[in-house]
Design a protein around this motif. Structure first.
Motif, PDB file in Angstrom:
ATOM      1  N   VAL A 662       0.864  -1.188   0.000  1.00  0.00           N
ATOM      2  CA  VAL A 662       0.000   0.000   0.000  1.00  0.00           C
ATOM      3  C   VAL A 662       0.898   1.235   0.000  1.00  0.00           C
ATOM      4  N   ALA A 663       0.712   2.100  -0.991  1.00  0.00           N
ATOM      5  CA  ALA A 663       1.429   3.384  -1.046  1.00  0.00           C
ATOM      6  C   ALA A 663       0.412   4.494  -0.793  1.00  0.00           C
ATOM      7  N   GLU A 688       4.851   5.628   2.502  1.00  0.00           N
ATOM      8  CA  GLU A 688       4.187   6.926   2.395  1.00  0.00           C
ATOM      9  C   GLU A 688       4.482   7.686   1.108  1.00  0.00           C
ATOM     10  N   ASN A 689       5.267   7.121   0.183  1.00  0.00           N
ATOM     11  CA  ASN A 689       5.478   7.809  -1.091  1.00  0.00           C
ATOM     12  C   ASN A 689       5.880   6.809  -2.166  1.00  0.00           C
ATOM     13  N   GLY A 690       5.844   7.251  -3.431  1.00  0.00           N
ATOM     14  CA  GLY A 690       6.111   6.374  -4.556  1.00  0.00           C
ATOM     15  C   GLY A 690       7.535   5.872  -4.631  1.00  0.00           C
ATOM     16  N   GLU A 691       8.481   6.686  -4.151  1.00  0.00           N
ATOM     17  CA  GLU A 691       9.886   6.279  -4.183  1.00  0.00           C
ATOM     18  C   GLU A 691      10.111   5.038  -3.319  1.00  0.00           C
ATOM     19  N   LEU A 692       9.510   5.045  -2.120  1.00  0.00           N
ATOM     20  CA  LEU A 692       9.638   3.888  -1.235  1.00  0.00           C
ATOM     21  C   LEU A 692       8.897   2.682  -1.804  1.00  0.00           C
ATOM     22  N   MET A 707      -2.153   1.872  -4.931  1.00  0.00           N
ATOM     23  CA  MET A 707      -1.263   3.011  -5.178  1.00  0.00           C
ATOM     24  C   MET A 707      -2.053   4.326  -5.156  1.00  0.00           C
ATOM     25  N   ASP A 708      -1.778   5.170  -4.158  1.00  0.00           N
ATOM     26  CA  ASP A 708      -2.361   6.508  -4.125  1.00  0.00           C
ATOM     27  C   ASP A 708      -1.781   7.329  -5.281  1.00  0.00           C
ATOM     28  N   ALA A 737      -5.096   1.929  -8.629  1.00  0.00           N
ATOM     29  CA  ALA A 737      -5.007   3.352  -8.265  1.00  0.00           C
ATOM     30  C   ALA A 737      -5.985   3.666  -7.135  1.00  0.00           C
ATOM     31  N   LEU A 738      -5.526   4.476  -6.182  1.00  0.00           N
ATOM     32  CA  LEU A 738      -6.402   5.013  -5.131  1.00  0.00           C
ATOM     33  C   LEU A 738      -6.540   6.501  -5.387  1.00  0.00           C
ATOM     34  N   THR A 739      -7.750   6.972  -5.635  1.00  0.00           N
ATOM     35  CA  THR A 739      -7.912   8.391  -5.964  1.00  0.00           C
ATOM     36  C   THR A 739      -9.211   8.920  -5.396  1.00  0.00           C
ATOM     37  N   ALA A 740      -9.185  10.196  -4.996  1.00  0.00           N
ATOM     38  CA  ALA A 740     -10.402  10.850  -4.516  1.00  0.00           C
ATOM     39  C   ALA A 740     -11.143  11.504  -5.667  1.00  0.00           C
TER      40      ALA A 740
END
Length: 925
Positions: A662-663, A688-692, A707-708, A737-740
């Motif tokens: 989970v990002a 907490e971010n895409g790099e990680l 993926m947020d 994708a996780l998106t609002a």
């Protein structure tokens, strides 16, 4: 001839004129003289003030009342103006009465002319001003007296203000400078600070601000130096006060009304004292250098001794040899401690000791320091009680090394002076003041030998202990408390002592610190709905350990009951039992009880359970915050996981041995997704971010990635590209994708970027289950087809709603949502209410920062920041089903998208009002 009426009119005018003349005569002194100055008329006022009769005055020269101190030249000048210039004369004259009394008059003398412009007489109109002149003379005398006092002071006294600079100095000032008057000085300098010699430790600023700085910091000593006219260097201490100038002084110095604040400075010479201090400082520094060099020289061979001693321990030794090695090691460590104390003391004494303020964890730092003494406490059979407040921030700014040194000194002293079977209590709490000030409170209390009032007077003096026998009996240098006191004062606190002979001592201090995080060291509200029982068979006597345990559990938010009857212990979620409180045969009953209810067994060095019992967590005395927290979490873990599974898994949907990444950058969303996935048997990895996320995918094969899209450092789309290129199994791993933002075209856009599907936020449980079934369970083609159709309909509906919302733009949305309820939130999220409480707590912990970010972006009129910060708060609000707050943030987000930077006042007002509603709701049971 005049008619009768004319005669009456003339008489009436004459009567009125006499009345006016009488009024004038009563108020003023009026005299007439002939052209030679001899009195021809004197009114009653002149008779009264001169004490001469009218007969004595008429025919006499007017200088009959002249005071002999008035010079003849004064009268020559007066007669020159009257007689030769034929002009009026006005002035103040000092006179003498018939009886020799002095009086002062202000006179106006005017010549009277005939038709030929010849002077025929003089008229004098005189006002008695004796009282006014006497007051002025008295005031001038007082001024001279004060000036005389100021001029004879040993200190320089100076008056100045911001606009005109120096206004007044006393005579002492000119003993040091080459100028004779203040005007000469001001022709060269405006401010006295301009002649001070620059020095980093002294006042030498050329700006007026240095005077205000001294005034605002009057509790400190301020020094300056200058070179006098004799060529010698002089040192001064400076004090500054503010005074309001009087009206006369405002006129004297030509000040404006808004410049009436003056600085009164006093410069007292301290050259001899400063020279002596510098010599003493040089001596201290030389001594410190010597001690540092000496300690280095001693420490080098000592480290060799300690090192080889440890090596010898590892070789085969006889009992006697082992005893000798232990003695060498113990003595060497004692000597090393003494050297370290002396070195620290020399740094304190020379003023070279500095603090290193860094971000640190108080829980980690304090517990590690206090745990070092546990073994020694057990060795002396001392009851060791530790309380570290769970309300301490998770991160603070402080000097952890010096704090631990203070704690070690105080606890070490307590251990040294407390006999066997005694008690030592350590309390570290968080204290918040009225103005949001925050301090750490430390106290170390023992039941040792105590300190008498006489001994307390010198207890903090270097190289001194309670009495001369202390060093012989207990050892030590007598520097520990002195060093600790200096460290505490350097940090802004005061080390206090309470003690009584043979009853023990208590050392305590408060020091201010800065919070580096609003998070608490331990989540104190997570277990607020859990009941727990402490078994205490002797109910009438609550031991120190029971009291301390109860204090911890209450601080964690648990409901605590002390129960003396064993058969009533099963009415609880968690049970605490002290091994020392029951005989070992009774542990059979504990084993049966543990099959139903988790138990925490607290053991000491001499009361340990001899066999293993399942579902029992063991905690060793002395317990602390971390061990209590671990015990609660570990004991309840199985039961909580079962509850979570039963309440949220859906229609028997459960997975084994699956890896999900989970990002997500929002901590509330992280916690929410973590709880949901664990309900399906999935233990996710969360970043907490895409790099990680890319790094995780490089090192581990995942079955699914959530993926947020909007994340710091690297967003979801960029991270997807990275995983597809670099990650193991990257080409075929499903990325969701996780998106609002769910609008038409998003699905296609995400899939074109390499993603497989998407979930809208707030996450709907049923949609999440469909994603899990679709990508983690085989034979789901029909479900997939149905899902696609549903998604397209949902996209169109959401897009329509979004367009409607955009048309509203900056208007405050209507609150037509149902009232917030934990039961409703629990039902919608599919998780137990206790997890709802935890999620809300997490949400509120970060809410202040999130709101500040939104307000800051609006004040900076940065539409991109407005959009991003509002989007973040919208997502976390919506996930928790705070629907109206999410709607407000959505409105702000879309306004930011459309580059609207003004007109947010009503929205912000509505946001704050709704946040207060959420806070009020959060504290409800």
């Amino acid at each position: 001839m005049y008619s009768e009426s004319e005669i009456k009119a003339i008489l009436e005018e004459n009567r009125i004129l006499k009345q006016k003349s009488k009024v004038i005569d009563d108020f003023l002194i009026i005299t007439k003289t002939d052209s030679n100055g001899f009195i021809t008329y004197a009114n009653q006022s002149f008779v009264d003030v001169s004490e001469y009769s009218e007969a004595e005055l008429i025919g006499q020269a007017h200088n009959i009342v002249r005071h002999p101190s008035i010079s003849k030249s004064f009268f020559r000048a007066m007669w020159h103006k009257l007689k030769f210039k034929k002009e009026s004369w006005r002035g103040i004259v000092k006179n003498l009465t018939k009886t020799g009394k002095v009086y002062y008059v202000e006179s106006l003398i005017s010549p009277i002319f005939n038709n030929h412009n010849e002077i025929v007489e003089y008229i004098s109109v005189i006002k008695d001003i004796t009282k006014r002149v006497e007051r002025e003379l008295e005031l001038n005398s007082e001024k001279k007296f004060i000036t005389n006092i100021l001029d004879h002071q040993d200190s320089i006294i100076l008056l100045t203000n911001e606009e005109q600079g120096m206004l007044y100095v006393n005579q002492k000032f000119f003993d040091y400078v080459e100028f004779a008057t203040i005007h000469e000085f001001k022709n060269a300098f405006k401010c006295v600070g301009e002649i001070f010699i620059p020095d980093n430790n002294l006042i030498f600023s050329r700006a007026i601000d240095w005077i205000e700085h001294i005034y605002q910091n009057s509790e400190k000593v301020h020094k300056a130096k200058l070179v006098g006219k004799n060529g010698q260097v002089h040192y001064f201490s400076i004090r500054v006060n503010k005074i309001r100038a009087s009206k006369s002084r405002i006129r004297k110095y030509n000040l404006k009304e808004d410049q009436s604040d003056l600085y009164l400075m006093t410069l007292s010479e301290i050259t001899e004292l400063e020279t002596a201090l510098q010599k003493a400082q040089s001596g201290i520094e030389a001594k410190s250098r010597f001690l540092a060099n000496m300690s280095h020289e001693i420490r080098t061979p000592l480290n060799g001794i300690l090192g080889f001693t440890e090596l010898m321990r590892k070789s085969p030794l006889s009992p006697d040899q082992e005893k000798y090695i232990n003695t060498i090691s113990s003595s060497s460590k004692t000597l090393l401690g003494i050297i370290n104390d002396i070195l620290d003391f020399s740094k304190v004494e020379s003023g070279n000791l500095s603090l290193e303020y860094i971000k640190c964890s108080p829980l980690h730092e304090f517990e590690s320091a206090l745990n070092l003494f546990s073994a020694k406490m057990m060795e002396k059979r001392i009851k060791y009680l530790l309380f570290i407040d769970p309300m301490l921030p998770k991160w603070i700014i402080l000097d952890p090394l010096r704090i631990k040194q203070i704690i070690s000194n105080l606890v070490g002293n307590a251990l040294k002076f407390t006999p066997e079977n005694g008690k030592i209590s350590v309390d570290i709490s968080c204290v918040r003041g009225k103005d949001h000030d925050i301090e750490l409170y430390f106290s170390v209390q023992d039941s040792g030998i105590g300190i008498s009032p006489e001994q307390r007077k010198r207890i903090f003096t270097p190289f001194s202990q309670a009495d001369e026998s202390t060093t012989r009996r207990f050892g030590g240098t007598g520097l520990g408390l002195s060093i600790s006191k200096s460290f505490v004062e350097l940090m802004g606190g005061t080390l206090s002592l309470e003690s009584e002979l043979d009853k023990g001592s208590k050392f305590s201090f408060n020091i201010p610190f800065v919070e580096a995080s609003h998070e608490k060291s331990v989540e104190t509200r997570f277990f607020s709905s859990i009941d727990t029982i402490i078994y205490n068979p002797i109910y009438s006597i609550v031991s120190d350990e029971v009291y301390l345990l109860q204090k911890y559990l209450l601080a964690f938010g648990l409901t605590v009951k002390i129960e003396p009857e064993f058969n009533k212990l099963n009415n609880s979620r968690l049970i605490w039992i002290f091994a020392s409180s029951i005989p070992e045969p009774a542990f059979v009953d504990i084993k049966l009880l543990a099959e139903k209810t988790p138990i925490v067994l607290i053991e000491s060095f001499n009361t340990k359970l001899s066999y293993k019992i399942n579902n029992v967590k063991r905690v060793q005395l002395p317990f602390n915050m971390s061990s209590i927290d671990d015990a609660i979490v570990n004991s309840l873990q199985i039961k909580l996981e079962n509850e979570l599974f039963e309440s949220s898994k859906g229609e028997n949907l459960y997975f084994n041995n699956l890896s999900v990444l989970v990002a997500e950058d929002n901590d509330v969303n992280q916690m929410f997704i973590d709880i949901l996935l664990k309900g399906y048997g999935i233990q996710p990895d969360i970043v907490e971010n895409g790099e990680l996320a890319i790094k995780k995918a490089e090192n581990k094969v995942y079955d699914l990635v959530l993926m947020d899209i909007n994340m710091p450092i690297l967003g979801g789309i960029e991270a997807t590209h990275g995983i597809r290129k670099k990650g193991r199994n990257g080409e075929k791993i499903p990325i969701i994708a996780l998106t609002a933002n769910a609008i038409v075209g998003d699905r296609e856009r995400f899939m074109s970027e390499g993603m497989d599907d998407y979930l809208t936020k707030p996450i709907d449980i049923k949609n999440l289950e469909k994603i899990l079934i679709k990508y983690l369970v085989n034979n789901t083609v029909a479900i997939d087809k149905n899902l696609n159709q549903q998604d397209k309909q949902k996209e169109q509906s959401l897009n329509k709603k979004d367009n409607e919302d955009k048309n509203k733009m900056i208007e405050v949305p209507v609150n037509n949502f149902e009232q917030i309820s934990k039961a409703v939130i629990s039902k919608e999220l599919g998780i137990p209410e206790m997890f709802v409480t935890k999620l809300i707590t997490k949400f509120l912990d970060g809410l202040e920062t999130n709101v500040r970010d939104v307000e800051g972006a609006i004040s900076r009129k940065n539409s991109e920041e407005i959009k991003n910060f509002a989007h973040k708060l919208k997502g976390s609000s919506a996930n928790l089903r705070f629907k109206y707050l999410a709607e407000i943030m959505k409105t702000i987000e879309y306004a930011g998208k459309d580059n609207i930077t003004e007109g947010y006042e009503k929205l912000l007002e509505a946001m704050k009002k709704e946040i207060e509603t959420v806070r009020a709701f959060a504290v409800k049971k």
